[in-house]
Write an enzyme that holds these catalytic residues in place. Structure first.
Site, PDB file in Angstrom:
ATOM      1  N   THR A  69     -10.164  -2.032 -29.894  1.00 56.77           N
ATOM      2  CA  THR A  69      -9.669  -1.173 -31.190  1.00 56.77           C
ATOM      3  C   THR A  69      -8.964  -1.973 -31.777  1.00 56.77           C
ATOM      4  O   THR A  69      -8.272  -3.017 -31.507  1.00 56.77           O
ATOM      5  CB  THR A  69      -8.598  -0.065 -30.325  1.00 56.77           C
ATOM      6  OG1 THR A  69      -9.344   0.796 -29.488  1.00 56.77           O
ATOM      7  CG2 THR A  69      -7.990   0.459 -31.312  1.00 56.77           C
ATOM      8  N   LEU A 113      -3.103  -1.794 -27.847  1.00 55.63           N
ATOM      9  CA  LEU A 113      -4.339  -1.300 -28.317  1.00 55.63           C
ATOM     10  C   LEU A 113      -5.261  -1.631 -27.453  1.00 55.63           C
ATOM     11  O   LEU A 113      -5.097  -2.860 -27.021  1.00 55.63           O
ATOM     12  CB  LEU A 113      -4.609  -1.727 -29.595  1.00 55.63           C
ATOM     13  CG  LEU A 113      -3.698  -1.265 -30.901  1.00 55.63           C
ATOM     14  CD1 LEU A 113      -3.835  -1.802 -32.095  1.00 55.63           C
ATOM     15  CD2 LEU A 113      -3.628   0.132 -31.051  1.00 55.63           C
ATOM     16  N   ASP A 114      -6.240  -0.752 -26.928  1.00 57.39           N
ATOM     17  CA  ASP A 114      -7.354  -1.513 -26.281  1.00 57.39           C
ATOM     18  C   ASP A 114      -7.915  -2.593 -26.803  1.00 57.39           C
ATOM     19  O   ASP A 114      -7.886  -2.787 -27.964  1.00 57.39           O
ATOM     20  CB  ASP A 114      -8.415  -0.389 -25.975  1.00 57.39           C
ATOM     21  CG  ASP A 114      -7.698   0.993 -25.242  1.00 57.39           C
ATOM     22  OD1 ASP A 114      -7.141   0.712 -24.524  1.00 57.39           O
ATOM     23  OD2 ASP A 114      -8.318   2.024 -25.574  1.00 57.39           O
ATOM     24  N   LYS A 115      -8.563  -3.449 -25.886  1.00 60.12           N
ATOM     25  CA  LYS A 115      -9.193  -4.652 -26.450  1.00 60.12           C
ATOM     26  C   LYS A 115     -10.210  -4.659 -27.727  1.00 60.12           C
ATOM     27  O   LYS A 115      -9.947  -5.123 -28.644  1.00 60.12           O
ATOM     28  CB  LYS A 115     -10.091  -5.291 -25.187  1.00 60.12           C
ATOM     29  CG  LYS A 115     -10.914  -6.628 -25.586  1.00 60.12           C
ATOM     30  CD  LYS A 115     -11.673  -7.099 -24.452  1.00 60.12           C
ATOM     31  CE  LYS A 115     -12.416  -8.272 -24.978  1.00 60.12           C
ATOM     32  NZ  LYS A 115     -13.360  -8.721 -23.752  1.00 60.12           N
TER      33      LYS A 115
END
Length: 340
Positions: free
Chosen positions: A177, A173-175
Site C-alpha cells: 500500500t 501501511l501494508d507493504k
C-alpha cells in the site's frame, strides 16, 4: 449503513497479531503505550469469571495484542496468583493477575540505510512520508534491513524513541500500500500522535479501486474484524472481532470497477481490504482478499493513502497533507476507464 457480521463459532483461539513477514505490519503487536504502567496487578471480578486470560488482558491493555499477551505469558511476565499458566486459562473470581511489560528491544542491531524517502513534511517533531509500494514499514525477526525504520535511522540521526525497535512508528501501511504515513522524532511527538489516534482526531483517507459497481454510492461499513479461523494468516469479518468502521464515497463508476474514497474510523489490520472483500467488491489487485485472476495489469493492490490530517505536536495547528496517485495506479486507472 451497517452490514450484518458473519456468524462464526469457536473464535476463542484467535490471536490478534499476524506473522509480520508474511502478511504486513501489525502495529498492535509491537507498540507499547508509554503512558501506561510497565507493571500492574488486577483482581478478577465476578464479571470476568470464565474469561480467557489472554483475551481479558488484551482488552484491559489496548496497546497489547492477544499475540503479544501470549508471548508475555510464555516468558513468565504474566502470571495468575504468582503461577505461570496457559494463555487459554479460564479466570476465576478473586484470581490475582500480575503483568510486567518489558521495555522494547534496543536499536543496536539495526543499521541505518540510505533508502530514498519522499518527505512531504518535516519539522523537529515529526516527518510525513509518502511511502512507495514495496517498502516494509518496520523490521521483523529475521528481517532487519531494507525497511522504513532503517531509512529513518539514516535520515534522522540519533533517532531513538523509548529505545523502541520501531522508532516513532504510530501507524502503518501494508507493504504494497502506498501513501502518507507520519512518524515521530521525539517522545513528546510520539505521545501526542498516539493520543490523537486514540481519540480518532486524525484524518486518514484512501483512494481505492475495487471490483464491480458498489451500491449504494456512499455509506459506512460497520463490521468487526479478527483473525480468519479458516486461514490463519488472514483477517476476516467475524462475530467476536474488534469493532471496525470504514466510511466510503464513490468517486467514479467504470464498466467493471468502482473508484472510491475510503475513510478509516478505526485502524484494524487490513481493514479496507477486508471490508470491501466482505461487501463482495475486493480491492483490485489484492493478492490475498481479491480475485485470483487479476482484472487489470497491476502487480499490487490499488490502495493509496491519499490524505492525512493531524495536529502538529509542536504547535497544535491542524494540518492536512496529500499525496497524488503513483504512476502505476494512474496507469491502472486509465486501463479501468477504457475497459470494455
Amino acid at each position: 449503513m451497517s452490514f450484518e457480521p458473519l456468524s462464526l463459532d469457536d473464535l476463542e483461539l484467535f490471536q490478534d497479531d499476524l506473522d509480520i513477514d508474511l502478511i504486513g505490519e501489525n502495529l498492535d503487536a509491537i507498540t507499547i503505550d508509554p503512558t501506561l504502567p510497565a507493571e500492574m496487578s488486577y483482581t478478577v471480578t465476578a464479571t470476568d469469571k470464565g474469561e480467557r486470560l489472554d483475551k481479558l488482558v488484551s482488552n484491559m491493555r489496548p496497546d497489547l495484542s492477544r499475540g503479544h499477551v501470549q508471548r508475555l505469558i510464555e516468558e513468565g511476565n504474566l502470571t495468575i496468583n504468582g503461577t505461570i499458566v496457559k494463555s487459554g486459562y479460564k479466570l476465576r473470581e478473586a484470581d490475582l493477575i500480575h503483568l510486567i511489560v518489558p521495555p522494547p528491544a534496543p536499536l543496536a542491531h539495526l543499521a541505518p540505510e540510505a533508502i530514498p524517502l519522499d518527505v512531504v513534511y518535516s519539522d523537529d517533531d515529526i516527518m510525513v512520508i509518502n511511502k512507495p509500494a514495496g517498502l516494509v514499514v518496520h523490521p521483523a525477526p529475521g528481517h532487519y534491513s531494507g525497511t522504513l525504520v532503517n531509512a529513518l535511522l539514516y535520515h534522522v540521526p540519533n533517532l531513538n524513541i523509548n529505545g523502541n525497535i520501531r522508532p516513532g512508528i504510530v501507524h502503518r501501511l501494508d507493504k504494497d500500500t502506498s501513501g502518507l504515513l507520519v512518524v515521530a522524532k521525539t517522545d513528546k511527538a510520539l505521545n501526542s500522535l498516539i493520543g490523537q489516534m486514540k481519540e480518532q482526531s486524525t484524518l486518514k483517507e484512501y483512494t481505492v479501486l475495487v471490483e464491480g459497481n458498489v451500491q449504494p454510492p456512499a455509506g459506512i461499513i460497520d463490521a468487526p474484524i479478527g483473525r480468519d479461523p479458516k486461514a490463519r494468516k488472514q483477517m476476516a469479518v467475524v462475530r467476536n472481532g474488534k469493532p471496525a468502521r470504514t466510511e466510503y464515497k464513490v468517486l467514479a463508476y467504470f464498466a467493471r470497477h468502482t473508484l472510491l474514497m475510503a475513510r478509516l474510523h478505526t485502524g484494524r489490520t487490513h481493514q479496507i481490504r477486508v471490508h470491501f472483500a466482505y461487501m463482495g467488491h475486493p480491492v483490485t489487485g489484492d493478492p490475498v482478499y481479491g480475485r485470483r485472476k487479476p482484472t487489470l495489469n497491476l502487480k499490487r493492490q490499488f490502495l493509496h493513502a491519499a490524505l492525512l490530517g493531524l495536529a502538529l505536536p509542536s504547535t497544535g495547528e491542524y494540518r492536512e497533507f496529500q499525496a497524488p496517485l503513483p504512476p502505476e495506479l494512474e496507469k491502472a486507472l486509465l486501463e479501468a476507464q477504457n475497459f470494455d
